[in-house]
Write an enzyme that holds these catalytic residues in place. Structure first.
Site, PDB file in Angstrom:
ATOM      1  N   ALA A  32     -10.327   1.106   2.453  1.00  0.00           N
ATOM      2  CA  ALA A  32      -9.366   0.240   1.750  1.00  0.00           C
ATOM      3  C   ALA A  32      -8.463  -0.431   2.805  1.00  0.00           C
ATOM      4  O   ALA A  32      -7.240  -0.383   2.733  1.00  0.00           O
ATOM      5  CB  ALA A  32      -8.544   1.021   0.724  1.00  0.00           C
ATOM      6  N   LEU A  33      -9.103  -1.026   3.786  1.00  0.00           N
ATOM      7  CA  LEU A  33      -8.391  -1.471   4.988  1.00  0.00           C
ATOM      8  C   LEU A  33      -7.475  -2.669   4.728  1.00  0.00           C
ATOM      9  O   LEU A  33      -7.823  -3.581   3.979  1.00  0.00           O
ATOM     10  CB  LEU A  33      -9.406  -1.842   6.073  1.00  0.00           C
ATOM     11  CG  LEU A  33     -10.372  -0.720   6.474  1.00  0.00           C
ATOM     12  CD1 LEU A  33     -11.286  -1.201   7.599  1.00  0.00           C
ATOM     13  CD2 LEU A  33      -9.630   0.548   6.902  1.00  0.00           C
ATOM     14  N   GLY A  36      -2.362  -3.201   8.306  1.00  0.00           N
ATOM     15  CA  GLY A  36      -1.879  -2.030   9.049  1.00  0.00           C
ATOM     16  C   GLY A  36      -3.019  -1.366   9.811  1.00  0.00           C
ATOM     17  O   GLY A  36      -2.898  -1.045  11.005  1.00  0.00           O
ATOM     18  N   HIS A  37      -4.164  -1.194   9.127  1.00  0.00           N
ATOM     19  CA  HIS A  37      -5.324  -0.594   9.808  1.00  0.00           C
ATOM     20  C   HIS A  37      -5.812  -1.505  10.941  1.00  0.00           C
ATOM     21  O   HIS A  37      -6.201  -1.040  12.007  1.00  0.00           O
ATOM     22  CB  HIS A  37      -6.475  -0.395   8.823  1.00  0.00           C
ATOM     23  CG  HIS A  37      -6.182   0.570   7.717  1.00  0.00           C
ATOM     24  ND1 HIS A  37      -5.989   0.175   6.420  1.00  0.00           N
ATOM     25  CD2 HIS A  37      -6.032   1.914   7.726  1.00  0.00           C
ATOM     26  CE1 HIS A  37      -5.761   1.232   5.665  1.00  0.00           C
ATOM     27  NE2 HIS A  37      -5.768   2.307   6.428  1.00  0.00           N
ATOM     28  N   GLY A 147      -1.030   5.322  12.704  1.00  0.00           N
ATOM     29  CA  GLY A 147       0.134   4.530  12.323  1.00  0.00           C
ATOM     30  C   GLY A 147       1.391   5.379  12.240  1.00  0.00           C
ATOM     31  O   GLY A 147       1.354   6.518  11.763  1.00  0.00           O
ATOM     32  N   LYS A 149       3.620   4.759  10.225  1.00  0.00           N
ATOM     33  CA  LYS A 149       3.952   4.768   8.793  1.00  0.00           C
ATOM     34  C   LYS A 149       3.883   6.200   8.229  1.00  0.00           C
ATOM     35  O   LYS A 149       4.728   6.607   7.464  1.00  0.00           O
ATOM     36  CB  LYS A 149       2.974   3.831   8.088  1.00  0.00           C
ATOM     37  CG  LYS A 149       2.728   4.064   6.626  1.00  0.00           C
ATOM     38  CD  LYS A 149       3.804   3.447   5.790  1.00  0.00           C
ATOM     39  CE  LYS A 149       3.524   3.485   4.304  1.00  0.00           C
ATOM     40  NZ  LYS A 149       2.991   4.719   3.810  1.00  0.00           N
TER      41      LYS A 149
END
Ligand code: PAF
Length: 280
Positions: A32-33, A36-37, A147, A149
């Site tokens: 589900a890129l 951010g990826h 990340g 995140k």
């Protein structure tokens, strides 16, 4: 871009690159890129000669009440994005390749896994640490990009690699945000239009809290105040906490010389939003 789904195929491809002296960077993902990826792929590209991205929706990091089946999947779209981002190999193990029948080993990282997301999602970080350890060993990567995140995940994985003497450098990559400040996440797609309009207020509250604490206001009072403000606009905050950045030890105040992070998790409708920012 090569695509492999079993360990012998992966290892043969990597051995050929290694024989030419290439350094390998890994980007672990669950698919589900989003941008951010892709920023992880770009950081991996800059750090090594070969980029391997894994896509594996890891069942062991989902609790019994968490909907593994609802996790978004788009293999075709993800592979197109990885190809366009210059990834060299997509590693798409099957569940059977990752967890062969009879497997009985898991990696548990005590301490840093215990609070926050670890408390809200028992067993989650053992699942993450186990699958990341396996990915590190399967690929023998020199570098792995994660990340910021998911700050607690980053610290858990760092600790596991260090404690297990895995010769890999964990590369932290800054959070990518929408123009209004919302941190990119695969979960954002589940926000209604109204929730999407409210969602950036979490980041705004965190920035305000950080500025107030840095300015010398009492951290506990500030965090309680900002949490109350979030409730008023529709959030159900789980935590808004000041912590030591590496260990996630809760702090009552900024400590000079100690890197400090503000962590937040809050439900908005059915979506659990996570975010964090540095202080000072
Ligand atoms: O952050 C994620 O997408 C996952 O937790 C990870 C690191 C790929 C492990 O499954």
């Amino acid at each position: 871009m090569l695509i492999h789904r079993d360990i012998p195929g992966l290892r043969a491809a990597l051995a050929a690159w290694r024989a030419r002296g290439a350094r390998v960077a890994l980007v672990p993902t669950m698919g589900a890129l989003h941008e951010g990826h892709l920023s992880l792929v770009a950081a991996a590209r800059a750090a090594a000669d070969i980029v391997v991205a894994s896509i594996f929706v890891n069942p062991t990091q989902f609790g019994p009440n968490e909907d593994l089946a609802r996790y978004p999947r788009d293999e075709t779209g993800d592979l197109a994005k990885l190809r366009a981002a210059g990834c060299d190999l997509a590693w798409l193990p099957t569940v059977e390749a990752m967890y062969p029948a009879g497997n009985a080993t898991s990696v548990e990282v005590r301490g840093v896994s215990d609070g926050f997301e670890g408390a809200a999602r028992p067993g989650h970080f053992a699942g993450v640490a186990t699958v990341c350890t396996k990915l590190f060993l399967q690929t023998g990567a020199d570098v792995a990009a994660f990340g910021e995140k998911d700050w607690q995940q980053l610290q858990v994985v760092r600790r596991a690699a260090r404690d297990l003497d895995i010769p890999i450098c964990i590369l932290p990559v800054p959070t990518v945000r929408e123009p209004d400040g919302l941190a990119l996440s695969s979960r954002n797609r589940f926000l209604s239009a109204e929730e999407r309009a409210t969602a950036p207020l979490l980041y705004a509250a965190m920035r305000r809290a950080a500025a107030r604490i840095v300015a010398g206001e009492d951290a506990r009072a500030v965090l309680a105040d900002e949490e109350a403000g979030l409730r008023l606009v529709g959030f159900a905050p789980d935590y808004l906490a000041l912590v030591e950045a590496e260990t996630l030890r809760p702090l009552d105040a900024m400590t000079p010389g100690t890197p400090t992070r503000l962590l937040a998790a809050s439900r908005l409708g059915t979506v659990r939003l996570l975010d964090n920012i540095p202080l000072g």
